[in-house]
Design a protein around this motif. Structure first.
Motif, mmCIF file in Angstrom:
data_model
loop_
_atom_site.group_PDB
_atom_site.id
_atom_site.type_symbol
_atom_site.label_atom_id
_atom_site.label_comp_id
_atom_site.label_asym_id
_atom_site.label_seq_id
_atom_site.Cartn_x
_atom_site.Cartn_y
_atom_site.Cartn_z
ATOM 1 N N TYR A 180 0.732 -1.176 0.018
ATOM 2 C CA TYR A 180 0.021 0.044 -0.124
ATOM 3 C C TYR A 180 0.869 1.190 0.074
ATOM 4 C CZ TYR A 180 0.742 0.703 5.185
ATOM 5 O OH TYR A 180 1.025 1.191 6.292
ATOM 6 N N LYS A 181 0.352 2.286 -0.385
ATOM 7 C CA LYS A 181 0.961 3.661 -0.219
ATOM 8 C C LYS A 181 0.227 4.541 0.392
ATOM 9 C CE LYS A 181 -0.893 5.441 -4.670
ATOM 10 N NZ LYS A 181 -0.735 5.970 -6.115
ATOM 11 N N ARG A 182 0.731 5.664 0.861
ATOM 12 C CA ARG A 182 0.090 6.745 1.615
ATOM 13 C C ARG A 182 -0.438 7.949 0.855
ATOM 14 N NH1 ARG A 182 -1.242 6.537 6.930
ATOM 15 N NH2 ARG A 182 -0.182 4.703 7.814
ATOM 16 N N VAL A 183 -1.640 8.320 1.148
ATOM 17 C CA VAL A 183 -2.322 9.395 0.266
ATOM 18 C C VAL A 183 -1.442 10.791 0.878
ATOM 19 C CG1 VAL A 183 -4.155 10.691 -0.154
ATOM 20 C CG2 VAL A 183 -4.346 8.195 -0.028
ATOM 21 N N THR A 184 -1.014 11.468 -0.080
ATOM 22 C CA THR A 184 -0.215 12.687 0.307
ATOM 23 C C THR A 184 -1.147 13.962 -0.070
ATOM 24 O OG1 THR A 184 1.199 12.725 -1.565
ATOM 25 C CG2 THR A 184 1.912 11.857 0.579
ATOM 26 N N LYS A 185 -1.930 13.860 -1.127
ATOM 27 C CA LYS A 185 -2.733 14.940 -1.685
ATOM 28 C C LYS A 185 -4.173 14.375 -2.147
ATOM 29 C CE LYS A 185 -0.677 14.716 -6.091
ATOM 30 N NZ LYS A 185 -0.696 15.084 -7.255
ATOM 31 N N CYS A 186 -5.045 15.398 -2.232
ATOM 32 C CA CYS A 186 -6.530 15.090 -2.530
ATOM 33 C C CYS A 186 -6.323 14.397 -3.875
ATOM 34 C CB CYS A 186 -7.337 16.232 -2.547
ATOM 35 S SG CYS A 186 -9.059 16.361 -2.914
ATOM 36 N N ARG A 187 -7.035 13.209 -4.273
ATOM 37 C CA ARG A 187 -7.297 12.823 -5.495
ATOM 38 C C ARG A 187 -8.366 13.697 -6.448
ATOM 39 N NH1 ARG A 187 -9.074 8.709 -2.732
ATOM 40 N NH2 ARG A 187 -7.110 7.636 -2.943
ATOM 41 N N ALA A 188 -9.063 14.743 -6.247
ATOM 42 C CA ALA A 188 -9.737 15.329 -6.904
ATOM 43 C C ALA A 188 -9.214 16.728 -7.115
ATOM 44 C CB ALA A 188 -11.304 15.483 -6.195
ATOM 45 N N CYS A 189 -8.767 17.369 -6.094
ATOM 46 C CA CYS A 189 -8.228 18.939 -6.668
ATOM 47 C C CYS A 189 -6.653 19.157 -6.270
ATOM 48 C CB CYS A 189 -9.135 19.776 -5.610
ATOM 49 S SG CYS A 189 -8.357 19.826 -3.908
ATOM 50 N N GLY A 190 -6.203 18.078 -5.819
ATOM 51 C CA GLY A 190 -4.533 18.428 -5.588
ATOM 52 C C GLY A 190 -4.227 19.092 -4.429
ATOM 53 N N ARG A 198 -3.009 19.781 -0.736
ATOM 54 C CA ARG A 198 -2.147 18.961 0.287
ATOM 55 C C ARG A 198 -2.850 19.117 1.799
ATOM 56 N NH1 ARG A 198 2.165 16.035 -2.010
ATOM 57 N NH2 ARG A 198 2.606 16.837 -3.816
ATOM 58 N N ASN A 199 -3.820 20.012 1.689
ATOM 59 C CA ASN A 199 -4.522 20.325 2.919
ATOM 60 C C ASN A 199 -5.501 19.328 3.449
ATOM 61 O OD1 ASN A 199 -4.993 21.856 5.133
ATOM 62 N ND2 ASN A 199 -5.522 23.760 3.776
ATOM 63 N N LEU A 200 -5.071 18.101 3.867
ATOM 64 C CA LEU A 200 -6.021 16.967 4.214
ATOM 65 C C LEU A 200 -6.064 16.919 5.887
ATOM 66 C CD1 LEU A 200 -4.615 14.531 1.642
ATOM 67 C CD2 LEU A 200 -6.527 15.924 1.513
ATOM 68 N N GLU A 220 -2.719 -10.342 6.914
ATOM 69 C CA GLU A 220 -2.166 -8.969 6.866
ATOM 70 C C GLU A 220 -3.267 -7.787 7.210
ATOM 71 O OE1 GLU A 220 -0.705 -8.180 2.756
ATOM 72 O OE2 GLU A 220 0.857 -9.377 3.046
ATOM 73 N N LYS A 221 -2.975 -6.841 7.701
ATOM 74 C CA LYS A 221 -3.869 -5.697 8.131
ATOM 75 C C LYS A 221 -3.387 -4.462 7.723
ATOM 76 C CE LYS A 221 -5.666 -8.223 12.309
ATOM 77 N NZ LYS A 221 -5.828 -8.465 13.799
ATOM 78 N N TYR A 222 -4.284 -3.708 7.574
ATOM 79 C CA TYR A 222 -3.994 -2.126 6.719
ATOM 80 C C TYR A 222 -4.810 -1.243 7.506
ATOM 81 C CZ TYR A 222 -2.363 -5.401 2.727
ATOM 82 O OH TYR A 222 -1.541 -6.067 2.029
ATOM 83 N N PRO A 223 -4.008 0.088 7.474
ATOM 84 C CA PRO A 223 -4.862 1.011 8.380
ATOM 85 C C PRO A 223 -6.063 1.536 7.748
ATOM 86 C CG PRO A 223 -2.760 1.964 7.778
ATOM 87 C CD PRO A 223 -2.654 0.399 7.139
ATOM 88 N N ILE A 224 -7.144 1.896 8.687
ATOM 89 C CA ILE A 224 -8.363 2.401 8.016
ATOM 90 C C ILE A 224 -8.381 4.014 8.853
ATOM 91 C CG2 ILE A 224 -10.677 2.615 8.297
ATOM 92 C CD1 ILE A 224 -10.208 0.611 6.233
ATOM 93 N N GLU A 225 -7.958 5.021 8.141
ATOM 94 C CA GLU A 225 -8.099 6.354 8.508
ATOM 95 C C GLU A 225 -8.736 7.020 7.598
ATOM 96 O OE1 GLU A 225 -3.918 6.534 10.738
ATOM 97 O OE2 GLU A 225 -4.149 6.879 8.711
ATOM 98 N N MET A 226 -9.672 8.056 7.923
ATOM 99 C CA MET A 226 -10.504 8.999 7.098
ATOM 100 C C MET A 226 -9.788 10.209 7.033
ATOM 101 S SD MET A 226 -12.881 7.588 5.331
ATOM 102 C CE MET A 226 -14.577 8.343 5.081
ATOM 103 N N LEU A 227 -9.529 10.836 6.010
ATOM 104 C CA LEU A 227 -9.181 12.228 5.729
ATOM 105 C C LEU A 227 -9.992 13.063 4.995
ATOM 106 C CD1 LEU A 227 -5.789 11.244 4.270
ATOM 107 C CD2 LEU A 227 -6.273 11.560 6.740
ATOM 108 N N CYS A 280 -11.751 21.180 -1.430
ATOM 109 C CA CYS A 280 -12.931 20.669 -1.999
ATOM 110 C C CYS A 280 -13.793 19.746 -1.276
ATOM 111 C CB CYS A 280 -12.436 19.990 -3.401
ATOM 112 S SG CYS A 280 -12.029 18.213 -3.027
ATOM 113 N N HIS A 281 -13.387 19.124 -0.128
ATOM 114 C CA HIS A 281 -14.496 18.357 0.629
ATOM 115 C C HIS A 281 -14.484 17.277 0.532
ATOM 116 C CE1 HIS A 281 -15.157 22.317 2.602
ATOM 117 N NE2 HIS A 281 -15.682 22.670 1.420
ATOM 118 N N LEU A 282 -13.586 16.586 -0.323
ATOM 119 C CA LEU A 282 -13.665 15.098 -0.897
ATOM 120 C C LEU A 282 -13.358 14.320 0.612
ATOM 121 C CD1 LEU A 282 -13.879 13.075 -2.891
ATOM 122 C CD2 LEU A 282 -11.589 12.868 -2.952
ATOM 123 N N SER A 283 -13.758 13.432 0.979
ATOM 124 C CA SER A 283 -13.308 12.420 2.078
ATOM 125 C C SER A 283 -12.501 11.083 1.365
ATOM 126 C CB SER A 283 -14.422 11.786 2.799
ATOM 127 O OG SER A 283 -14.928 12.734 4.002
#
Ligand code: JHZ
Length: 406
Positions: free
Chosen positions: A3-13, A15-17, A41-48, A53-56
């Motif tokens: 897995y990879k970590r999300v660093t920016k919003c996939r809709a508007c780009g 980094r303010n998450l 294997e377990k993976y994290p579940i965190e919501m940003l 733009c208010h994408l979760s």
């Protein structure tokens, strides 16, 4: 780890998450086990949430190859979903015929699963073609006469399909990391002369929050949509959303219609945008309220199962849905509280629910188990599941929005 970590919003780009929910680490919901594995294997579940733009979105992206190469979920198991597909095909046919003269239009369905939706379009006189990455499902669709490209939706697979009049994508857009490229590739395939359109269905964040549907948060669902971020992103990509409908399937979703070919915007778009703003979906406290609201279920469900076990009552789960398996993990429900989950999907039967280790069994197992209580893990199909099992005389446990016995 895949897995990879999300660093920016996939809709508007942006980094303010901001993180608003942490559900710990759980196994992949559809990673059904052949046998007990203590080192699963377990993976994290965190919501940003994106402040711009208010994408979760989830904070991680698990590799799609790991999630989907062999996917046990078959759309056609539910009659409710088949009815939904039928109505969708009829409705799109009528919208298209208002705008264009085209006879026998071509519809492409992205993530076409076992061909459930395309079968209905075919019955309405459309030419059809699917794109489906899970080899088992693509092969099944082909067997049922639905021509299917067995791949993910990317540049190579898009190059293998012809220009078309409608592209549909139901319950897949939330699973996609690069949603901007997804839309760009689809847009390029839509014919001008038929005013081609892209129709996407996604679970709706307003329904998730109002219904306390936190079990629908799992690794496959990378994004949790409001209309606001979608409208902004689709306009930016030159494929504006011109109509939106709220749909009841899977606990509540939205169907958006978009096109690069100059449709007039329907009032439904502005109406829902205003509703999102007026109900506080662009404000931080709405997110904090949702996060704290899930505590009652996480506390009450294991407590109920424990007290039923103490009283010698038998509880069986119904519907080894991804959300149900996630719920069992969020609530730490082990197999001693519930060791059987019934599911009519042959590919799921005989396997264990990852993390909670209940055996997935066919419908006939109900007669052997004779449950006192049936835990509806696919609560979105409660009506259908209750109808099929009412002869057993069991009580039902509905886990959300609050744990309820029927
Ligand atoms: P169900 C699915 O999630 C898959 P899941 C996916 N991740 C997605 O995005 C969401 O939908 C929206 C069984 N069943 O549909 C079939 C019976 O056995 O709620 C399924 O295994 N008998 C792409 O997995 C499960 O229950 C029945 O009569 O959470 C339901 O899963 C019926 C009606 C269902 O979705």
């Amino acid at each position: 780890m895949n897995y990879k970590r999300v660093t920016k919003c996939r809709a508007c780009g942006s980094r303010n998450l901001v993180k608003y929910l942490d559900l710990g680490e759980v196994p992949l919901a559809n990673g059904l086990q052949e046998s007990f594995d203590s080192s699963i294997e377990k993976y994290p579940i965190e919501m940003l949430a994106c402040i711009e733009c208010h994408l979760s979105m989830l904070s991680v992206v698990v590799s799609p190859e790991k999630l989907y190469t062999n996917y046990p979920y078959h759309s056609s198991v539910s009659q409710t979903f088949k009815d939904h597909c039928r109505a969708m095909a009829v409705s799109i046919k009528s919208i298209l015929s208002e705008k264009s003269e085209i006879k026998n239009p071509l519809v492409i369905d992205i993530a076409s699963n076992d061909g459930c939706l395309l079968k209905e379009f075919k019955a309405e006189g459309f030419n059809v073609m699917g794109v489906e990455p899970s080899k088992n499902l693509a092969a099944e669709a082909e067997k049922n006469g639905i021509s299917t490209v067995d791949d993910f939706w990317h540049e190579d697979s898009a190059a293998r399909i012809p220009a078309c009049d409608v592209i549909t994508a139901t319950n897949v857009f939330a699973h996609v990391d690069d949603i901007r490229t997804f839309v760009k590739l689809a847009k390029e395939k839509l014919r001008l002369y038929s005013k081609g359109m892209l129709v996407i269905e996604v679970p709706y964040l307003m329904n998730m929050f109002e219904g306390n549907q936190f079990d629908t948060i799992y690794h496959e669902h990378l994004s949790y949509f409001l209309l606001g971020p979608l409208v902004a992103m689709f306009s930016d990509l030159g494929c504006p959303i011109f109509r939106v409908e709220r749909i009841p399937i899977h606990g509540g979703g939205i169907r958006i219609y978009s096109s690069p070919w100059g449709y007039e915007e329907d009032p439904s778009v502005m109406k829902l945008l205003c509703e999102e703003r007026d109900k506080g979906y662009y404000e931080a406290e709405t997110y904090d309220r949702f996060a704290s609201g899930i505590e009652s279920v996480v506390r009450d469900l294991p407590f109920l199962l424990f007290s039923l076990l103490e009283k010698g009552k038998k509880v069986v789960g119904y519907g080894a849905s991804a959300k149900g398996i996630s719920l069992l993990n969020y609530c730490d429900i082990e197999s001693r509280y519930m060791n059987v989950v019934i599911d009519e999907t042959p590919d799921k039967q005989g396997k264990l629910t990852p993390g909670s280790n209940a055996v997935i069994a066919p419908f006939s197992q109900f007669e052997i188990e004779k449950p006192d209580y049936i835990l509806l893990l696919a609560w979105n199909f409660s009506k259908e599941l209750i109808e099929k099992t009412k002869h057993l005389g069991a009580k039902y446990i509905i886990p959300i929005p609050t744990v309820t016995i029927l």
